[in-house]
Write a protein that holds these residues in place. Structure first.
Motif, PDB file in Angstrom:
ATOM      1  N   GLY A   1       0.825  -1.202   0.000  1.00 50.22           N
ATOM      2  CA  GLY A   1       0.000   0.000   0.000  1.00 50.22           C
ATOM      3  C   GLY A   1       0.860   1.253   0.000  1.00 50.22           C
ATOM      4  N   ALA A   2       1.931   1.235   0.795  1.00 54.38           N
ATOM      5  CA  ALA A   2       2.828   2.392   0.850  1.00 54.38           C
ATOM      6  C   ALA A   2       3.536   2.606  -0.482  1.00 54.38           C
ATOM      7  CB  ALA A   2       3.855   2.190   1.969  1.00 54.38           C
ATOM      8  N   ILE A   3       4.054   1.534  -1.069  1.00 53.16           N
ATOM      9  CA  ILE A   3       4.771   1.646  -2.343  1.00 53.16           C
ATOM     10  C   ILE A   3       3.818   2.098  -3.439  1.00 53.16           C
ATOM     11  CG2 ILE A   3       6.096   0.399  -4.085  1.00 53.16           C
ATOM     12  CD1 ILE A   3       7.539   0.827  -1.385  1.00 53.16           C
ATOM     13  N   SER A   4       2.609   1.541  -3.460  1.00 51.00           N
ATOM     14  CA  SER A   4       1.625   1.898  -4.479  1.00 51.00           C
ATOM     15  C   SER A   4       1.316   3.385  -4.448  1.00 51.00           C
ATOM     16  CB  SER A   4       0.348   1.081  -4.261  1.00 51.00           C
ATOM     17  OG  SER A   4      -0.668   1.486  -5.160  1.00 51.00           O
TER      18      SER A   4
ATOM     19  N   PHE B   1      -7.668  -1.777   1.565  1.00 49.33           N
ATOM     20  CA  PHE B   1      -6.887  -0.546   1.616  1.00 49.33           C
ATOM     21  C   PHE B   1      -7.439   0.496   0.652  1.00 49.33           C
ATOM     22  CE2 PHE B   1      -3.084   1.814  -0.079  1.00 49.33           C
ATOM     23  CZ  PHE B   1      -3.081   2.767   0.918  1.00 49.33           C
ATOM     24  N   ARG B   2      -7.047   0.460  -0.596  1.00 54.20           N
ATOM     25  CA  ARG B   2      -7.512   1.430  -1.587  1.00 54.20           C
ATOM     26  C   ARG B   2      -7.633   0.722  -2.915  1.00 54.20           C
ATOM     27  NH1 ARG B   2      -4.168   6.593  -1.183  1.00 54.20           N
ATOM     28  NH2 ARG B   2      -5.002   6.346   0.932  1.00 54.20           N
ATOM     29  N   SER B   3      -8.599   1.173  -3.708  1.00 49.00           N
ATOM     30  CA  SER B   3      -8.879   0.470  -4.954  1.00 49.00           C
ATOM     31  C   SER B   3      -8.572   1.280  -6.206  1.00 49.00           C
ATOM     32  CB  SER B   3     -10.343   0.032  -4.987  1.00 49.00           C
ATOM     33  OG  SER B   3     -10.647  -0.860  -3.937  1.00 49.00           O
ATOM     34  N   THR B   4      -8.995   2.543  -6.232  1.00 49.33           N
ATOM     35  CA  THR B   4      -8.870   3.314  -7.468  1.00 49.33           C
ATOM     36  C   THR B   4      -8.405   4.739  -7.196  1.00 49.33           C
ATOM     37  OG1 THR B   4     -11.127   4.221  -7.480  1.00 49.33           O
ATOM     38  CG2 THR B   4     -10.826   2.021  -8.432  1.00 49.33           C
ATOM     39  N   TYR B   5      -7.881   5.362  -8.239  1.00 52.69           N
ATOM     40  CA  TYR B   5      -7.599   6.801  -8.208  1.00 52.69           C
ATOM     41  C   TYR B   5      -7.806   7.354  -9.607  1.00 52.69           C
ATOM     42  CZ  TYR B   5      -3.145   6.673 -10.778  1.00 52.69           C
ATOM     43  OH  TYR B   5      -2.196   6.552 -11.757  1.00 52.69           O
ATOM     44  N   LEU B   6      -8.153   8.636  -9.666  1.00 52.32           N
ATOM     45  CA  LEU B   6      -8.333   9.321 -10.936  1.00 52.32           C
ATOM     46  C   LEU B   6      -7.080  10.118 -11.244  1.00 52.32           C
ATOM     47  CD1 LEU B   6     -10.312  10.044 -13.255  1.00 52.32           C
ATOM     48  CD2 LEU B   6     -10.961  12.058 -11.913  1.00 52.32           C
ATOM     49  N   ASP B   7      -6.485   9.859 -12.394  1.00 54.64           N
ATOM     50  CA  ASP B   7      -5.320  10.623 -12.833  1.00 54.64           C
ATOM     51  C   ASP B   7      -5.681  12.108 -12.821  1.00 54.64           C
ATOM     52  OD1 ASP B   7      -3.365  11.969 -14.439  1.00 54.64           O
ATOM     53  OD2 ASP B   7      -2.810  10.046 -15.314  1.00 54.64           O
ATOM     54  N   PRO B   8      -4.864  12.953 -12.164  1.00 50.35           N
ATOM     55  CA  PRO B   8      -5.190  14.377 -12.106  1.00 50.35           C
ATOM     56  C   PRO B   8      -5.411  15.012 -13.481  1.00 50.35           C
ATOM     57  CG  PRO B   8      -3.428  13.881 -10.568  1.00 50.35           C
ATOM     58  CD  PRO B   8      -3.658  12.632 -11.374  1.00 50.35           C
ATOM     59  N   ALA B   9      -4.787  14.457 -14.524  1.00 51.18           N
ATOM     60  CA  ALA B   9      -4.967  15.010 -15.865  1.00 51.18           C
ATOM     61  C   ALA B   9      -6.397  14.838 -16.370  1.00 51.18           C
ATOM     62  CB  ALA B   9      -3.985  14.351 -16.835  1.00 51.18           C
TER      63      ALA B   9
END
Length: 514
Positions: free
Chosen positions: A190-193, A314-322
């Motif tokens: 999780g930390a590395i990701s 932990f966490r599943s997704t994120y949206l690229d800031p672009a």
């Protein structure tokens, strides 16, 4: 850290990265920073990576000196003190299982968690210890943090990354909080990701405002240290405290939940301070599009990361800031080391535009619920047949939809959880507290839309006795933390029932727009 390309079917929503090399014991995360670079910035001074690692070793030795043996649980009910910052690593180095307790919890919740995990030591301060009553905690209670540190130090651990290292307690849709069991590998990856996709670097300074008892809050430390940066813990009372700290420390990274962003967007800032920030990260609830636009305008130099997660993975997704400008309502795609699938009830993958359940597979998936095989089996199941990573997957219960570009958007929660100010709140826990007050014969807690909180708590009760509302509010204030307090209490002489005579919760939710 190197990454190996991994081509997956877009419809499975899999990441294109997999871990290489294998994860390490959690306390080794400090070895990724330069020995003499600042690692932890406290009011009392700054610790470099060498000094912080030595402090972890002394705390680990002190825990062992108290007769604790590998596998024992040790709990901490603390603000963001020096010890609270290093306890996850110290417990890991000593071979113990760490149980961080939310500082906002009160004695009833603490008593349940301590009994459930069977902790052999509780570390807290004198005022919190004084709030406990006889029988709440059946283990020694240490109120002197300095007494934990030994003169000698344990060396870095040689734990198997699959070993259990932590239990994070999170509310379920029914019943009391349940403990999510995490391994060294879960927390390491999780930390590395996060360090990877946030593009954290040694020059970055993270202001840690979220509670360390949350996976999102704890990862503020781990991901910063994985990148060799500086972590600055802050317990704040007002948004101005956050603004002041950003200016004082030259903060580049701030993680928050929607209510904090509302407050920061509505507060005046000194000239030039908003431009210090290079990245903002949000989880714990969706940010409304108008607020997204305000944050983009205010923090013009910062990338905005909109994310989705659940403690069970932990966490599943994120949206690229672009993509925030063009898709401000999206959850994005899978984070590194996660495989995200959107499935039908039969486990098959949905078509683009077809809502389905979000399923998370891969090495970030937690180990289940602490000593609760029944609830573990309900949420943790074999991954769907089309999964590339396979193994055990978390079936979130949340409905999402995937567009033609593979971007996910949230649709609805399948359970009855209340998500307020980034906190997951069990309605059952609020209802039980209301009934135990003696002022309510029956109670139903609902999450209703709230502009600032995401959801606020509406408590509907069938009252008992005179001045029921006043007695009820007084009781709840004493027994439940602030984030679990109802915004509104409605008194009803009768509540809707189904043909079986049970409370018709569906009808009640519909009536109140929940």
């Amino acid at each position: 850290m190197r990454y190996v390309p991994l081509e997956h079917d877009r419809k499975c929503g899999a990441t294109v990265l997999q871990p290489d090399p294998v994860p390490q014991p959690l306390d080794h995360i400090l070895a990724k920073g330069d020995a003499h670079a600042p690692a932890l910035v406290l009011r009392s001074g700054t610790l470099d990576y060498l000094a912080l690692d030595a402090l972890v070793g002394r705390a680990a030795a002190g825990l062992r000196a108290r007769g604790l043996v590998p596998g024992d649980r040790v709990a901490a009910w603390l603000a963001k003190t020096r010890l609270a910052c290093i306890m996850p690593l110290a417990a890991a180095r000593a071979g113990l299982i760490y149980v961080p307790l939310n500082p906002l919890l009160k004695r009833a919740q603490i008593s349940h968690i301590m009994a459930d995990c069977g902790a052999r030591l509780l570390i807290t301060n004198e005022s919190r210890a004084a709030s406990l009553q006889g029988g709440d905690v059946n283990c020694p209670v240490e109120t002197d943090e300095d007494a934990i540190f030994a003169d000698d130090a344990l060396p870095p651990s040689s734990a198997d990354p699959s070993d259990v290292v932590e239990i994070l307690y999170t509310s379920g849709s029914t019943g009391r909080p349940k403990g999510v069991v995490l391994s060294h590998a879960n927390l390491w990856l999780g930390a590395i990701s996060v360090a990877h996709y946030l593009k954290l670097a040694p020059a970055d300074r993270t202001l840690c405002v979220l509670p360390f008892s949350f996976d999102y809050g704890q990862n503020q430390l781990f991901s910063t240290w994985a990148a060799g940066g500086s972590a600055i813990p802050l317990d704040y009372l007002t948004p101005r405290d956050v603004i002041k700290a950003i200016g004082k420390h030259g903060v580049t990274t701030l993680a928050g939940v929607p209510p904090l962003w509302v407050q920061l967007a509505e507060t005046s800032w000194p000239e030039g301070v908003p431009q210090l920030l290079r990245r903002l990260t949000n989880s714990g609830g969706a940010v409304p599009v108008p607020l997204v636009r305000k944050l983009q305008a205010l923090f013009s130099n910062a990338d905005l990361y909109l994310m989705y997660g659940l403690t069970e993975a932990f966490r599943s997704t994120y949206l690229d800031p672009a993509l925030v400008d063009s898709h401000p309502g999206s959850m994005g795609k899978a984070i590194p080391f996660a495989e995200i699938l959107v499935v039908r009830p039969d486990g098959s993958i949905t078509d683009d535009g077809e809502p389905g359940e979000l399923v998370h597979a891969g090495p970030l998936v937690a180990q289940g619920y602490w000593r609760d095989p029944e609830r573990t089996a309900e949420r943790y199941k074999p991954a769907p047949a089309e999964s590339e990573m396979g193994g055990t997957a978390v079936f979130s219960g949340d409905r999402v939809v995937r567009d033609v570009n593979g971007l996910l958007s949230f649709v609805a929660r399948a359970d009855e959880m209340i998500k307020s100010a980034g906190n997951r709140i069990s309605p059952t826990e609020v209802e039980e507290a209301a009934i135990s007050s003696g002022a309510a014969m029956e109670a139903v807690a609902l999450g209703v839309p709230d502009e600032r909180l995401g959801q606020a708590i509406l408590l509907i009760v069938r009252p008992f006795g005179d001045e029921a509302e006043e007695r009820l509010r007084s009781w709840l204030k004493a027994e439940l933390p602030g984030y679990m307090q109802p915004r509104d209490i409605l008194l009803r002489e009768e509540l809707p029932r189904n043909p079986n005579g049970k409370l018709d919760r569906a009808a009640i939710r519909k009536e109140h727009g929940a």
